[in-house]
Motif scaffolding. Structure first.
Motif, mmCIF file in Angstrom:
data_model
loop_
_atom_site.group_PDB
_atom_site.id
_atom_site.type_symbol
_atom_site.label_atom_id
_atom_site.label_comp_id
_atom_site.label_asym_id
_atom_site.label_seq_id
_atom_site.Cartn_x
_atom_site.Cartn_y
_atom_site.Cartn_z
ATOM 1 N N ILE A 1 -7.656 2.360 -5.466
ATOM 2 C CA ILE A 1 -8.356 1.118 -5.812
ATOM 3 C C ILE A 1 -8.921 0.413 -4.579
ATOM 4 C CG2 ILE A 1 -8.052 -1.212 -6.748
ATOM 5 C CD1 ILE A 1 -7.834 0.426 -9.026
ATOM 6 N N ALA B 1 -11.986 7.519 -14.279
ATOM 7 C CA ALA B 1 -11.437 8.418 -13.256
ATOM 8 C C ALA B 1 -9.953 8.660 -13.493
ATOM 9 C CB ALA B 1 -11.671 7.838 -11.865
ATOM 10 N N THR B 2 -9.243 7.605 -13.911
ATOM 11 C CA THR B 2 -7.818 7.748 -14.181
ATOM 12 C C THR B 2 -7.580 8.677 -15.365
ATOM 13 O OG1 THR B 2 -7.643 5.461 -13.469
ATOM 14 C CG2 THR B 2 -5.694 6.414 -14.473
ATOM 15 N N TYR C 1 -12.682 5.550 -4.641
ATOM 16 C CA TYR C 1 -11.464 5.662 -5.454
ATOM 17 C C TYR C 1 -10.773 6.994 -5.195
ATOM 18 C CZ TYR C 1 -8.405 5.595 -9.521
ATOM 19 O OH TYR C 1 -7.314 5.615 -10.338
ATOM 20 N N ARG C 2 -11.591 8.039 -5.142
ATOM 21 C CA ARG C 2 -11.063 9.381 -4.934
ATOM 22 C C ARG C 2 -10.378 9.505 -3.575
ATOM 23 N NH1 ARG C 2 -12.182 14.334 -7.256
ATOM 24 N NH2 ARG C 2 -10.346 15.486 -6.654
ATOM 25 N N THR D 1 -18.301 3.775 -5.879
ATOM 26 C CA THR D 1 -16.977 3.371 -6.358
ATOM 27 C C THR D 1 -16.073 4.596 -6.528
ATOM 28 O OG1 THR D 1 -18.075 1.616 -7.599
ATOM 29 C CG2 THR D 1 -15.773 2.028 -8.129
ATOM 30 N N LEU D 2 -16.633 5.641 -7.145
ATOM 31 C CA LEU D 2 -15.835 6.836 -7.410
ATOM 32 C C LEU D 2 -15.388 7.541 -6.144
ATOM 33 C CD1 LEU D 2 -17.440 8.733 -10.391
ATOM 34 C CD2 LEU D 2 -15.049 8.105 -10.118
ATOM 35 N N ILE E 1 -13.175 3.207 -12.898
ATOM 36 C CA ILE E 1 -11.796 3.460 -12.484
ATOM 37 C C ILE E 1 -10.950 3.894 -13.679
ATOM 38 C CG2 ILE E 1 -9.696 2.301 -11.666
ATOM 39 C CD1 ILE E 1 -11.502 1.026 -9.539
ATOM 40 N N ALA F 1 -11.974 2.152 -3.508
ATOM 41 C CA ALA F 1 -13.076 1.869 -4.441
ATOM 42 C C ALA F 1 -13.692 0.510 -4.135
ATOM 43 C CB ALA F 1 -12.557 1.910 -5.877
ATOM 44 N N THR F 2 -12.830 -0.487 -3.897
ATOM 45 C CA THR F 2 -13.330 -1.825 -3.598
ATOM 46 C C THR F 2 -14.118 -1.827 -2.289
ATOM 47 O OG1 THR F 2 -11.306 -2.619 -4.617
ATOM 48 C CG2 THR F 2 -12.634 -4.245 -3.461
#
Lengths: 186, 171
Positions: free
Chosen positions: B70, A104-105, B65-66, B61-62, A101, B73-74
């Protein structure tokens, strides 16, 4: 199921959590890289003998899921029961979750820089080769019979063509091959 | 959000054969549903490879997230491991005994797994065919990881540096 107790040492939740956290935080390259690292480290600490480890590894391969995570939770459970299972789960999961994360940020800001873009394109360019090598090794290592070859070709074509149905088609091909293998064994 | 969880639950269920098979299934499911473009997905995979941790988890996860930040992602991460871990607890020992005794189940799973990895190869093949340099890097990566014991990470990083150099020098 019988939990064999490792003589002398039963590491605590925190010890195991730190152990798996450390491995997961620094090991890049997925299951095939992480599993040997876990093996050597558990042997060095006297938690598991090598053959015990590979027994667990075989079990980990018989259920789906990321190999490194499966192996870790089996190892955790063997050396410290439920607490060990949880420690391994969280220890393996948390570091990549945080780092990815964060990355990615950062990439949202610098992802379009030519240097970074080129690097990512280059890193992705090897993926077709890596996956083809994986297929090649699986095919090379298997003990082939005419039946298996025929079933495998059918499975490969069916799964490849099935798009978002790949998962059910996968299970169908496994079921069919299982029945065929059983019949052939009789 | 619910469909994200369901898709990753489904992916986790068939996640035999290690990380790359899972990445292949993720690609088929996510790009197939047009949640991400093939190019966006390729860049996510590149990031997943160079981040520590299991590549399949990183990719999940990515993608989460994308799509949904968050929370996404979780959800994606927990969904993709939910089925495997439940199975590991409930039937791990039974499966291990069954596969040791018969061998038929193991062989049947191998048949299916080779099918899945074929799908993965097929899913990523177009990117190798997209330029001479990509083809060369894919061929090199194949040779290194099929015929030597060199850690694939070096190939990934080497190819990344080369890609960066080409991009900076020739635009």
């Amino acid at each position: 199921m019988s939990e064999t107790q490792v003589p002398g040492s039963r590491p605590s939740f925190l010890t195991l959590f730190r152990f798996f956290f450390g491995i997961s935080a620094v090991t890049i390259g997925g299951g095939y890289v992480m599993v040997p690292v876990i093996q050597r480290a558990t042997e060095k600490r006297g938690w598991l003998a090598e053959d015990e480890f590979y027994d667990l590894f075989a079990t980990a391969q018989s259920v789906p899921g990321p190999l490194a995570l499966n192996t870790a939770v089996f190892v955790g459970r063997r050396v410290a029961g439920t607490a060990g299972f949880l420690a391994a789960f969280l220890g393996i999961l948390i570091p990549p979750f945080i780092s990815i994360i964060a990355l990615a940020t950062i990439l949202e800001v610098i992802g379009e820089w030519p240097f970074i873009r080129g690097f990512l394109d280059g890193a992705f360019a090897v993926v077709p080769g890596l996956t083809a090598a994986l297929a090649f090794n699986m095919i090379k290592k298997r003990r082939w019979t005419g039946l298996r070859a025929a079933l495998t070709i059918v499975a490969a074509v069916a799964i490849t063509l099935s798009g978002t149905w790949a998962v059910p088609v996968f299970f169908a091909t496994v079921a069919v091959s299982w029945l065929a293998e059983r019949r052939a064994a009789c | 959000m619910l469909s994200l969880a369901l898709v990753f639950l489904k992916i986790g269920l068939a996640a035999y054969g290690g990380g790359w098979t899972i990445v292949g299934i993720i690609k088929t499911e996510i790009v197939g549903r047009a949640w991400l473009s093939a190019e966006e997905f390729a860049r996510l995979v590149a990031v997943a490879q160079i981040t520590p941790g299991p590549v399949a988890l990183n990719a999940a996860t990515l993608v989460g997230y994308r799509l949904h930040g968050i929370v996404g992602a979780t959800i994606a991460t927990l969904s993709v491991v939910a089925a495997p871990l439940t199975l590991a607890i409930v039937v791990g020992n039974v499966m291990a005994r069954a596969s040791k005794r018969g061998g038929e189940l193991t062989e049947a799973l191998k048949t299916g797994t080779i099918g899945l990895i074929s799908m993965t190869v097929w899913a990523f093949a177009p990117s190798a065919a997209s330029s001479p340099m990509n083809l060369a890097m894919a061929a090199l990566a194949f040779c290194v990881s099929a015929f030597t014991k060199v850690n694939p990470l070096w190939v990934i990083l080497g190819s990344g540096v080369l890609g960066a150099a080409v991009r900076v020098l020739f635009g």
